[in-house]
Design an enzyme around this catalytic site. Structure first.
Site, mmCIF file in Angstrom:
data_model
loop_
_atom_site.group_PDB
_atom_site.id
_atom_site.type_symbol
_atom_site.label_atom_id
_atom_site.label_comp_id
_atom_site.label_asym_id
_atom_site.label_seq_id
_atom_site.Cartn_x
_atom_site.Cartn_y
_atom_site.Cartn_z
ATOM 1 N N HIS A 131 -10.672 21.803 13.498
ATOM 2 C CA HIS A 131 -11.577 20.616 13.253
ATOM 3 C C HIS A 131 -11.400 19.653 14.733
ATOM 4 C CE1 HIS A 131 -10.579 16.229 12.777
ATOM 5 N NE2 HIS A 131 -11.807 16.136 12.312
ATOM 6 N N THR A 134 -15.040 13.093 17.455
ATOM 7 C CA THR A 134 -14.680 12.089 18.325
ATOM 8 C C THR A 134 -15.836 11.133 18.144
ATOM 9 O OG1 THR A 134 -15.943 13.026 20.431
ATOM 10 C CG2 THR A 134 -13.478 13.051 20.402
ATOM 11 N N ARG A 135 -15.631 9.982 18.290
ATOM 12 C CA ARG A 135 -16.737 8.864 17.861
ATOM 13 C C ARG A 135 -16.478 7.461 18.613
ATOM 14 N NH1 ARG A 135 -12.804 9.927 14.203
ATOM 15 N NH2 ARG A 135 -11.337 8.123 13.955
ATOM 16 N N HIS A 164 -1.302 22.596 22.020
ATOM 17 C CA HIS A 164 -0.870 21.544 22.111
ATOM 18 C C HIS A 164 -0.855 21.066 23.721
ATOM 19 C CE1 HIS A 164 0.096 19.873 18.118
ATOM 20 N NE2 HIS A 164 0.749 21.111 17.901
ATOM 21 N N HIS A 194 0.728 15.741 -1.925
ATOM 22 C CA HIS A 194 1.035 16.463 -3.378
ATOM 23 C C HIS A 194 1.596 17.713 -3.181
ATOM 24 C CE1 HIS A 194 -3.027 17.653 -1.967
ATOM 25 N NE2 HIS A 194 -3.014 18.689 -2.891
ATOM 26 N N GLY A 277 -22.641 5.906 1.606
ATOM 27 C CA GLY A 277 -24.170 6.558 1.188
ATOM 28 C C GLY A 277 -24.487 7.444 2.291
ATOM 29 N N GLY A 278 -23.609 7.969 3.093
ATOM 30 C CA GLY A 278 -24.053 9.011 4.263
ATOM 31 C C GLY A 278 -24.612 10.314 3.561
ATOM 32 N N ASN A 279 -25.232 11.057 4.742
ATOM 33 C CA ASN A 279 -25.698 12.452 4.275
ATOM 34 C C ASN A 279 -24.675 13.437 3.627
ATOM 35 O OD1 ASN A 279 -26.757 14.994 4.317
ATOM 36 N ND2 ASN A 279 -28.039 14.578 6.311
#
Lengths: 294, 294
Positions: A131, A134-135, A164, A194, A277-279
């Site tokens: 995964h 970046t944003r 790493h 969990h 409410g995203g896609n």
């Protein structure tokens, strides 16, 4: 630089990174030279642009969400399912949601968010899932966030240390404190309480990065994307041509259940997306293609 | 009757219902007489008792949880995977969690909860999946909750009307308002806002039932269990011997993804269990055996 110029610059880079990652992954598809899937045709990305309807009517989540993105998905012979999504959305958070996001309440809930998000589930149980995201986010504040983490089904020491080392390199260019801080954040974040289990072997995770000025923060975010682009294909190439057993495949399908559990129970990006409410199709592109809870 | 006597009576009934449901489902396994799985041996339940360690040390969720249960799982030729769980747990909720549960804060967070919970994922895409659960909970208040909902992959009008008629019958014996109220609650509860989809064709859902005195509330809860035991096997029997196509099976595996999304994103029982440090294996027994997000 004005904020608008910064937004434009960041968005252009996220979009460019998306294209280059897709190119690198298609090259891996071409290079496959062994293992049970070698006779299949090399995969190619399918690109689906999407856009939210214009207008400022709040959606069912109470937020106003506009903008759109491009969802790139490949179902290939190396990558069983990989989504590389670019999105640029803006609007107004619901009052409740705004409280959770720095600087949003001070701004009437207005926000702008742009980034790239990637999850890869591999055909071979010997190749780690990964995964990366970046944003840049702007409310009355502006910051970067992101990271990458590797989820091997069967850990290989060389992969772990290369992964790493790559992110340590990106971090150390900017601040010697980044790597220990962001590695630790990653370990705490990608954890399934969990199950009492980490999701994988970690990586880095950072958020609210507004520390050394926009230029350096953006440069750091670019470095994170660049080292991902160099290290992950290397890890894939290392194991992708090997055969695997039915038992190894079964184990992979069961371990993927942990990925689903994490993303739906704990992941903030998934929550952010679904609660604003995203896609749903783009957000849930991270779900593995086949999963077992035997 | 003292509260302790009520608890004992309710627990005994939940346990007995578990045994009778397992018996009825094993009978269906014996009766299979057609379809692609008819040559497999009839399935049998495996019973695993589990117990929380004694002591009053809070777990990682900040709650103290004691007690235990019995997890019954069958992987058969009609039931691909079905879990019928009985649990009786007690302890002290964390302060934060106690705020969400009626009467818990007034009681220092002390609680007792006992019930039966069932999810069935079927081999045949033509046989609906189902969920049923009933429980008694005591804090400084005491109440019953529960319900059942049916998730056909291919809706069959006869199944839908029989399922609803059965629960309407159970409701109407007690109060003409119950069915419309609890059916509506079910429709609102088993809904996936991010997909804009209901989970299935509904059923009934009720909670905090402390309305007509403990005896009647308990009798209602028993009736819910009894009609489930009569109607679901009838629905299974109707379609289980039929052949199905690969396309129908594929569709079933994809629809199961919605089940996972609902249970991990929205289900309060799952949240309750995981946030109080419950038995993750027993709670996640509801996950389908194989799922696809293609």
């Amino acid at each position: 630089m004005t904020l608008d110029e910064k937004k434009e610059k960041a968005a252009a880079w996220f979009r460019d990174l998306q294209a280059r990652i897709c190119g690198a992954f298609e090259t891996l598809e071409d290079q496959l030279a062994g293992g049970p899937k070698a006779d299949l045709p090399a995969g190619r990305f399918e690109k689906s642009p999407w856009e939210r309807p214009q207008g400022d009517t709040p959606n069912t989540s109470g937020s106003v969400l506009q903008g759109g993105g491009t969802m790139c998905v490949m179902r290939g012979r190396v990558f069983e399912k990989v989504g590389v999504n670019f999105s640029k959305v803006y609007g107004t958070f619901s009052e409740e949601f705004a409280k959770k996001i720095p600087g949003a309440s001070e701004n009437g809930g207005a926000f702008w968010a742009c980034g790239i998000s990637l999850v890869a589930h591999m055909q071979s149980p010997l190749v780690p899932a990964v995964h990366m995201n970046t944003r840049m986010i702007a409310t009355s504040k502006a910051w970067f966030g992101g990271g990458a983490d590797l989820t091997p089904m069967f850990e290989r020491a060389e992969d772990t240390s290369d992964f790493h080392a790559a992110f340590k390199g990106a971090c150390d260019k900017h601040d010697p404190d980044y790597y220990p801080e962001f590695k630790d954040w990653c370990d705490r974040y990608f954890y399934l309480p969990h199950r009492g289990e980490p999701r994988g072997i970690g990586g880095i995770f950072y958020d609210y990065l507004d520390r050394k000025g926009w230029d350096d923060d953006f440069a750091f975010t670019r470095d994170v994307g660049e080292v991902f682009l160099s290290v992950y294909p290397q890890i894939v190439g290392r194991a992708m041509n090997a055969d695997w057993t039915d038992e190894e495949r079964e184990y992979q399908l069961v371990r993927r259940g942990r990925y689903v559990e994490f993303n739906l129970l704990y992941d903030r990006g998934t929550e952010f997306g679904l609660k604003t409410g995203g896609n749903a199709e783009a957000i849930l592109m991270s779900m593995p293609p086949v999963v077992k809870w035997p």
